[in-house]
Design a protein around this motif. Structure first.
Motif, PDB file in Angstrom:
ATOM      1  N   ALA A 205       0.831  -1.204   0.000  1.00 43.77           N
ATOM      2  CA  ALA A 205       0.000   0.000   0.000  1.00 43.77           C
ATOM      3  C   ALA A 205       0.865   1.253   0.000  1.00 43.77           C
ATOM      4  O   ALA A 205       0.579   2.231  -0.709  1.00 43.77           O
ATOM      5  N   LEU A 209       0.826   4.162  -2.985  1.00 40.94           N
ATOM      6  CA  LEU A 209       0.418   5.530  -2.697  1.00 40.94           C
ATOM      7  C   LEU A 209       1.580   6.509  -2.842  1.00 40.94           C
ATOM      8  O   LEU A 209       1.392   7.653  -3.272  1.00 40.94           O
ATOM      9  N   ALA A 235      -6.205   0.883  -2.918  1.00 40.74           N
ATOM     10  CA  ALA A 235      -5.720   1.207  -1.572  1.00 40.74           C
ATOM     11  C   ALA A 235      -6.871   1.268  -0.585  1.00 40.74           C
ATOM     12  O   ALA A 235      -6.743   0.831   0.572  1.00 40.74           O
ATOM     13  N   THR A 246      -1.488   0.453   9.159  1.00 40.65           N
ATOM     14  CA  THR A 246      -1.704   0.449   7.713  1.00 40.65           C
ATOM     15  C   THR A 246      -2.849   1.381   7.333  1.00 40.65           C
ATOM     16  O   THR A 246      -2.734   2.185   6.397  1.00 40.65           O
ATOM     17  N   SER A 247      -3.962   1.288   8.059  1.00 44.33           N
ATOM     18  CA  SER A 247      -5.112   2.135   7.752  1.00 44.33           C
ATOM     19  C   SER A 247      -4.785   3.608   7.936  1.00 44.33           C
ATOM     20  O   SER A 247      -5.169   4.455   7.120  1.00 44.33           O
ATOM     21  N   ILE A 250      -2.684   4.840   5.039  1.00 43.89           N
ATOM     22  CA  ILE A 250      -3.473   5.025   3.827  1.00 43.89           C
ATOM     23  C   ILE A 250      -4.317   6.288   3.924  1.00 43.89           C
ATOM     24  O   ILE A 250      -4.391   7.088   2.976  1.00 43.89           O
TER      25      ILE A 250
END
Length: 345
Positions: A205, A209, A235, A246-247, A250
Motif C-alpha cells: 500500500a 500511494l 488502496a 496500515t489504515s 493510507i
C-alpha cells in the motif's frame, strides 16, 4: 600424448583430486565438449550438500563464468541458495545473476520472496538487476518481482531497505504493477493472515500511494484519471483489512492526495466510505482531515463531512481538527508527529 589443460582438470576431478582452484579453472574450458563436461562437474559439486564450503563456492563461481542456463545448472545454484554457509549462498546468487535467463530470474525472485537474510537479499537484488533486459515491457515477469520486493522490504527493519530496491523499482515498476502487487498482498492476507502478510500489505500500500504522490504532475493537473482512480480504489480496499498502522498510513496519503484535483474525487470517495467499527480517534481525525483537504475539489468530500463526520463524530479532538487550521500546511507536521505517520518520500 599430453591432454589439453581443461581435459586434464576434468580427469583429476573425476579421480577425486580436484581442489577449489581446479574447480574454478573449469570455466576455462574451450571446446563445446569441454564446456559441457565442465558444466556438469561444477553443477554436481555446487548442488552437493556434503561438499566443502570452498568447493561449492568455487563450483558456483565457475558456473557463473560458464553461463550455461540449463535446468541442471539452475537447479544446482538454487540448491546453493539454500546452503547453510553464507559464502555458498552469495556465490550462488552471483552466478544466477550471470545466467540472465528466464529460469534464473524465477529462482532469484522466489529466493527474494522467502529470505529473511539482509545480506543474501542484497546479493539477490544484484543478480535481479542483471535481468533487466528480460523484464522490460513484460508485466508477467515484473509483477512477481515487484511482489517479492514488497514482501522483502516488509520484513526489513525500518530504514534498512537497500538503495538497489529503489533503483530496480524505478526501472521496472509502474502504477499498474503496483496495483496488482497490492491486490495479491490483500488476497494473501485474506487467505492466511499473519504478521508477514500484514507487513507485506503495508509495504504494498505504501509503495502504491507513494508512487501516486510522485506522479502528481505526470497524471495531469485537471480532470479525472482512470489509472489514478483504480489505484486509489485498490488502496481503499485495504482500509477495512489492514492493521491500525496500515489504515492510518493510507488515510494520511489519501488526505495528501485529496488536495490535487486529479485525485480529489477518488480520494474523497475512499475517505467517505463508512468507517470500520472500532476505529480510533487518531484514524478518525486523519480521515476528517483528509476530507477537509479534498472538499475544495470534490463534492463527495463535502457530503461525507456533513453526513458522516459533523453529525456523528463525538470526539472534540476530531471536531477541532476541522476548524480551519487542519487545512493548512502547518497542520500536516502536527498530525504526523502526533499520530506517528510515516513521512512521504
Amino acid at each position: 600424448m599430453r591432454l589439453p589443460r581443461a581435459a586434464a582438470l576434468l580427469l583429476a576431478a573425476a579421480m577425486g583430486c580436484a581442489g577449489p582452484g581446479a574447480l574454478l579453472d573449469l570455466a576455462d574450458a574451450a571446446s563445446d565438449d569441454e564446456r559441457i563436461a565442465a558444466t556438469e562437474k561444477a553443477a554436481g559439486v555446487a548442488a552437493d550438500p556434503t561438499a566443502s564450503e570452498g568447493h561449492r563456492v568455487a563450483a558456483a563461481l565457475a558456473l557463473g563464468r560458464l553461463r550455461s542456463s540449463s535446468p541442471p545448472v539452475v537447479d544446482a545454484l538454487d540448491r546453493g541458495l539454500g546452503a547453510s554457509r553464507p559464502r555458498v549462498r552469495a556465490a550462488a546468487a552471483w552466478a544466477l545473476g550471470e545466467l540472465r535467463s528466464e529460469d534464473s530470474l524465477a529462482v532469484l525472485v522466489e529466493a527474494l520472496k522467502a529470505t529473511d537474510d539482509p545480506k543474501l537479499g542484497s546479493r539477490l537484488l544484484e543478480g535481479l538487476a542483471k535481468h533487466h533486459a528480460l523484464m522490460a515491457g513484460r508485466p508477467e515477469r515484473v509483477v512477481p518481482l515487484a511482489e517479492a520486493m514488497t514482501r522483502y522490504v516488509g520484513r526489513l527493519p525500518d530504514g534498512q531497505a537497500p538503495p538497489l530496491l529503489d533503483v530496480i523499482g524505478a526501472r521496472v515498476r509502474t502504477l499498474e504493477v503496483d496495483v496488482e502487487v497490492l491486490a495479491r498482498a490483500l488476497r494473501a492476507d485474506r487467505a492466511q493472515p499473519s504478521d508477514r502478510t500484514r507487513a507485506a500489505l503495508y509495504a504494498a500500500a505504501f509503495e502504491l500511494l507513494a508512487r501516486l504522490d510522485r506522479l502528481r504532475g505526470e497524471l495531469g493537473a485537471s480532470g479525472r484519471n482512470p489509472r489514478a482512480e483504480e489505484a486509489i480504489a485498490a488502496a481503499a480496499d485495504v482500509l477495512e483489512r489492514g492493521r491500525a498502522d496500515t489504515s492510518t498510513m493510507i488515510l494520511w496519503f489519501l488526505g495528501c492526495l485529496g488536495e490535487e484535483q486529479v485525485y480529489a474525487a477518488a480520494a474523497a470517495m475512499a475517505l467517505g466510505r463508512p468507517r470500520s467499527e472500532g476505529a480510533g480517534a487518531g484514524q478518525r481525525m486523519v480521515r476528517a482531515w483528509g476530507l477537509a483537504r479534498a472538499q475544495g475539489h470534490a463534492l463527495e468530500a463535502r457530503r461525507a463531512l456533513a453526513r458522516d463526520v459533523l453529525l456523528t463524530e463525538s470526539s472534540r479532538a476530531v471536531l477541532t481538527a476541522l476548524e480551519g487550521a487542519v487545512s493548512s500546511r502547518a497542520a500536516e507536521g502536527v498530525l504526523q508527529r502526533a499520530l506517528g505517520i510515516e513521512a512521504r518520500r
